[in-house]
Design a protein around this motif. Structure first.
Motif, mmCIF file in Angstrom:
data_model
loop_
_atom_site.group_PDB
_atom_site.id
_atom_site.type_symbol
_atom_site.label_atom_id
_atom_site.label_comp_id
_atom_site.label_asym_id
_atom_site.label_seq_id
_atom_site.Cartn_x
_atom_site.Cartn_y
_atom_site.Cartn_z
ATOM 1 N N TYR A 80 -5.315 3.472 10.951
ATOM 2 C CA TYR A 80 -5.833 2.144 11.708
ATOM 3 C C TYR A 80 -5.693 0.719 11.112
ATOM 4 C CZ TYR A 80 -8.795 3.155 7.921
ATOM 5 O OH TYR A 80 -9.384 3.777 6.806
ATOM 6 N N CYS A 81 -4.667 0.723 10.039
ATOM 7 C CA CYS A 81 -4.758 -0.380 9.044
ATOM 8 C C CYS A 81 -3.604 -1.187 9.150
ATOM 9 C CB CYS A 81 -5.047 0.129 7.577
ATOM 10 S SG CYS A 81 -4.948 -1.291 6.247
ATOM 11 N N CYS B 253 0.737 -1.234 0.131
ATOM 12 C CA CYS B 253 0.087 -0.008 -0.014
ATOM 13 C C CYS B 253 0.786 1.234 0.011
ATOM 14 C CB CYS B 253 -0.887 -0.062 0.991
ATOM 15 S SG CYS B 253 -2.411 1.257 0.816
ATOM 16 N N LYS C 298 -7.194 9.838 2.029
ATOM 17 C CA LYS C 298 -8.460 9.707 1.545
ATOM 18 C C LYS C 298 -9.418 10.803 1.852
ATOM 19 C CE LYS C 298 -8.555 4.603 2.222
ATOM 20 N NZ LYS C 298 -9.250 3.472 3.073
ATOM 21 N N TYR D 247 -0.676 3.938 0.885
ATOM 22 C CA TYR D 247 -1.397 4.960 1.784
ATOM 23 C C TYR D 247 -0.909 4.412 3.201
ATOM 24 C CZ TYR D 247 -4.663 6.691 -1.897
ATOM 25 O OH TYR D 247 -5.246 7.553 -2.795
ATOM 26 N N ASP D 248 -1.127 5.509 4.047
ATOM 27 C CA ASP D 248 -0.799 5.305 5.429
ATOM 28 C C ASP D 248 -2.126 5.581 6.400
ATOM 29 O OD1 ASP D 248 1.281 4.298 6.855
ATOM 30 O OD2 ASP D 248 1.945 6.368 7.277
ATOM 31 N N CYS D 249 -3.028 4.877 6.099
ATOM 32 C CA CYS D 249 -4.288 4.970 7.115
ATOM 33 C C CYS D 249 -3.789 4.542 8.464
ATOM 34 C CB CYS D 249 -5.333 4.342 6.562
ATOM 35 S SG CYS D 249 -5.937 4.666 4.845
ATOM 36 N N ASN E 213 -2.116 -2.752 6.965
ATOM 37 C CA ASN E 213 -1.589 -2.741 5.478
ATOM 38 C C ASN E 213 -0.891 -1.438 5.390
ATOM 39 O OD1 ASN E 213 -2.338 -5.280 5.014
ATOM 40 N ND2 ASN E 213 -4.300 -4.628 4.260
ATOM 41 N N ARG E 214 -0.895 -0.631 6.181
ATOM 42 C CA ARG E 214 -0.365 0.814 6.046
ATOM 43 C C ARG E 214 0.973 0.942 5.684
ATOM 44 N NH1 ARG E 214 -0.220 3.625 11.912
ATOM 45 N NH2 ARG E 214 0.883 4.994 10.909
ATOM 46 N N ALA F 125 -5.383 -3.211 -1.393
ATOM 47 C CA ALA F 125 -4.652 -1.900 -1.013
ATOM 48 C C ALA F 125 -4.423 -1.091 -2.097
ATOM 49 C CB ALA F 125 -3.180 -2.409 -0.279
ATOM 50 N N VAL F 126 -3.941 0.185 -1.982
ATOM 51 C CA VAL F 126 -3.443 0.791 -3.177
ATOM 52 C C VAL F 126 -1.794 0.770 -3.619
ATOM 53 C CG1 VAL F 126 -3.372 3.362 -4.206
ATOM 54 C CG2 VAL F 126 -4.997 2.454 -2.110
#
Ligand code: SF4
Lengths: 250, 524
Positions: B71-72, B65, B182, B67-69, B74-75, B111-112
């Motif tokens: 809570y995730c 991924c 996001k 992105y760096d969300c 996979n960040r 994931a992105v």
């Protein structure tokens, strides 16, 4: 009042209904192996006469409804020990009440009958969930099941449509029979161990892949085995790939 | 070869497991291809060790991924094993699982990797292979990554049965804090596009029975550019439809203008026949139950989503912006929110009715339907033999199935109190709120405090009896919510003891008792 003994077929049962009306009221209806002589009333072994069966069949369809006829058949597929009398009472009641009978949920005759019906339907539904095919040589799909009720013929529509281009066999191990189907045609036939096709080369690998997926999709913080067991009763586990121990790959 | 796929499957299932929805419902289709069909009610094939139903092969396409969300798992900044499928590899795996009757189809999220469009194109390739090369007719649920281009989204919709864009957080504030890459617009634009396309295809259905009998596939429900979604946005339905959402030549969403030229005449069911859903995390941001449910209500009204799924936040990564890593998973809260959500979709309740006394959180001790009933005793008791379907549905202990059975039976003969159990009514709950042939059967007087007390005891008894040896337990669905095989919160794990207030008859929210007292006086 008298006990009737029949051959265990649906036609045989309809003959008992016939005799209940035209000979003598039934005290009980049994298959031979389940019958224990009763001193209070005599018994008759009912001969299975197709014509008589047909008359009762049509009477149910016309005087009650074709929906109820289907229900009667479904209920008959159950393995509940006293199903015959429960179904008989429902038919008798249906002849009085007509097509509204299935709406009289509060009546105990109707309620008992619908309770069996529910069990059969629930089991048929479970078969759609829990049948696990193995891919055999020649791309034949083969599954073994052990349903409590005799639901094999209730699931053909679903599987014949879904796998219309694959030959498949669903074997009811307990009843020594199997549904054999290909391209929307199907029949039910006797089936034993000697007839099982050979496992294809890739089969073990896909079983392991499936188990890997199964083991990794659960969230450990939410572990809830009780719930798992409630929805997936233990008696089905034997034939569920994901619930059995698989041999290691070599 | 096998080892490699095994490894990928392991990683990408592990990464996908926090997605809640596994429903395969909403599409009904015969086998018009090579293999498969779809069952309107959906079919669960197995249940995992967490008691959640497994209906679809639920995996991420990739968990690499950008992105760096916060809570995730996979960040980008999390140290976690990474993998990605090849489109054909995943398509084959799906087919092989499907023909063994392990699954109903594929639930593909991702994931992105590199960019939303790059990933979406790979997903599209995989789904098209599955449909066209393998002739797969089973169920496909595709997750739409925020920010994906309308063209690709449209193509994915043409091969998928269900689409979902995860809103993840119930307010724009937590979104900007926890998932900074996001943007609300990137989430709501695809949602709007999906709803509008469903209208064009004449196949928008809406959640539960919320819009029963209403025509949804009309220009009035077409969505304009005004962002609607979060509960904090001007409430959509309270004010009626705002100008900008009405269909008129000038407000036609621009992004759709060029699309329509190459669109073939829309065929019903050709685009995401099973509609769209979304998912929200419970307990990652600081929102109240009320604001969560208001956001859901908005989503239901604006986008006519089939469902909003909720997932109790499981702390997997430490972050100062998130609840402490040892915070217990708010399963009990999630359970109550699901119950309330059912009331919105199937029972004709609104959020404001559920929070009528000014509270902002649901009563943790009581089913929200019971809470409402106790606060509205002047509505009861209702006579079983006269009450309308809607009135019956408001009675705790009566659900859709039993309400319909009551109505059917009373056409032939009056329903007696003893009949109710056979009809499927939960009598021990319902008896406080009904009359049967003019008689009241509650074992106490018709008084709020007494009824509340009995209800609390019942609920505690119920929960106690369900405790498993492992201390975790399970409660079925919201009472009476007879639903399809999979399309329900089938497996709400229940309240750990520690999270619950212990047995107490003391009202949690003091306000409630005063309201109740008022009512009592008013009723006398
Ligand atoms: S976009 Fe955010 S939520 Fe999605 S996988 Fe990446 S980090 Fe996780």
């Amino acid at each position: 009042m008298r006990d009737y003994i029949y051959d265990g077929t649906f036609d045989g049962f309809l003959n008992c209904v016939y005799h209940h009306y035209y000979t003598e009221h039934a005290n009980g209806i049994f298959t031979k192996d389940r019958y224990q002589a009763n001193l209070l009333c005599g018994y008759t072994e009912v001969e299975t006469d197709v014509e008589k069966a047909d008359r009762v069949y049509r009477a149910i369809e016309e005087k009650i409804s074709d929906y109820d006829l289907r229900c009667v058949y479904r209920a008959f597929l159950s393995s509940i020990p006293n199903k015959e009398m429960i179904i008989l009472k429902y038919i008798v009641y249906g002849f009085c009440k007509g097509r509204q009978v299935s709406s009289l949920h509060a009546d105990s005759i109707v309620n008992d009958f619908q309770a069996i019906l529910k069990k059969v339907s629930a089991e048929a539904e479970r078969m759609l969930q829990f049948v696990r095919f193995s891919v055999m040589e020649g791309n034949i799909l083969y599954a073994e099941v052990e349903p409590e009720h005799d639901v094999l013929e209730l699931i053909h529509t679903h599987f014949c449509d879904r796998f219309r281009n694959e030959p498949f066999i669903i074997r009811d191990v307990g009843r020594d029979k199997a549904m054999i189907a290909y391209q929307r045609h199907w029949y039910i036939s006797a089936f034993d161990d000697g007839m099982v096709p050979v496992l294809s080369g890739e089969e073990e690998e896909y079983r392991r892949l499936w188990k890997t997926f199964f083991d990794n999709i659960a969230i450990k913080e939410r572990k809830n085995l009780r719930c798992q067991r409630q929805f997936m009763p233990q008696r089905y586990w034997k034939h569920l790939t994901e619930m059995t121990q698989l041999p290691d790959s070599d | 070869m096998e080892e490699q796929i095994m490894q990928k499957l392991k990683i990408l299932a592990e990464s996908a497991k926090y997605d809640v929805s596994c429903s395969s419902s909403g599409a009904s289709r015969h086998n018009n291809g090579r293999m498969g069909n779809a069952h309107a009610a959906g079919i669960c094939h197995s249940w995992g060790a967490d008691g959640r139903c497994i209906s679809l092969l639920k995996v991420l396409f990739t968990n690499k991924c950008e992105y760096d969300c916060e809570y995730c798992v996979n960040r980008r900044s999390n140290d976690f094993p990474r993998a990605a499928f090849e489109p054909d590899e995943l398509a084959r795996l799906t087919i092989e699982f499907y023909r063994r009757n392990y699954i109903e189809g594929l639930f593909l999220s991702s994931a992105v990797e590199i960019s939303p469009d790059h990933t979406a194109e790979k997903i599209l390739e995989c789904l098209e292979l599955l449909r066209y090369k393998y002739g797969f007719v089973g169920y496909i649920h595709a997750k739409i990554i925020p920010g994906v281009s309308p063209e690709i989204l449209h193509k994915i919709g043409l091969v998928a049965d269900r689409l979902s864009v995860n809103i993840e957080l119930p307010s724009s504030k937590s979104l900007s804090q926890l998932a900074p890459q996001k943007k609300p617009k990137q989430i709501f634009a695809p949602m709007r596009q999906i709803t509008n396309t469903l209208i064009e295809h004449n196949s928008l259905v809406g959640p539960g029975t919320m819009f029963k009998g209403q025509k949804l596939n009309t220009s009035e429900h077409y969505l304009g550019k005004r962002p609607v979604g979060f509960g904090e946005d001007a409430s959509w339905f309270d004010k009626g439809q705002s100008e900008s959402t009405r269909f008129s030549g000038s407000s036609l969403p621009e992004m759709w203008a060029p699309e329509e030229e190459y669109l073939p005449a829309p065929k019903r069911g050709a685009f995401a026949a099973a509609g769209q859903t979304t998912q929200m995390i419970i307990g990652a941001g600081g929102e109240s139950d009320k604001s969560i449910l208001t956001t859901s209500e908005n989503l239901y009204h604006a986008f006519k989503m089939k469902r909003v799924y909720y997932s109790a936040y499981i702390p997997t990564v430490a972050s100062p912006k998130l609840p402490d890593i040892h915070t217990p998973v708010p399963l009990a809260r999630e359970h109550r929110i699901y119950q309330a959500d059912w009331l919105l979709r199937f029972y004709g309740f609104t959020v404001s009715e559920l929070f009528q006394d000014g509270s902002t959180d649901l009563d943790p001790d009581l089913d929200p339907k019971v809470t409402w009933a106790i606060r509205n005793l002047d509505y009861f008791p209702v006579e079983i033999n006269k009450a309308s379907y809607e009135q019956l549905m408001r009675v705790p202990g009566i659900g859709d199935r039993s309400a319909k059975r009551i109505i059917r039976q009373r056409r032939y003969s009056a329903v007696r109190f003893d009949d109710l159990k056979k009809i499927g009514v939960v009598v021990k709950r319902a008896k406080y709120f009904i009359l049967c042939c003019g008689r009241y059967y509650g074992d106490r007087k018709f008084e709020p405090e007494l009824i509340r007390h009995s209800m609390l005891q019942m609920e505690n008894g119920l929960q106690m009896s369900m405790f498993g040896a492992d201390g975790s337990l399970q409660l079925g669905t919201a009472e009476g919510s007879s639903a399809t095989l999979t399309d329900r919160p089938a497996t709400r794990a229940l309240p750990k003891k520690t999270e619950k207030s212990t047995t107490t008859t003391q009202p949690k929210h003091p306000k409630k008792s005063t309201t109740a007292a008022h009512r009592k006086e008013a009723a006398v």
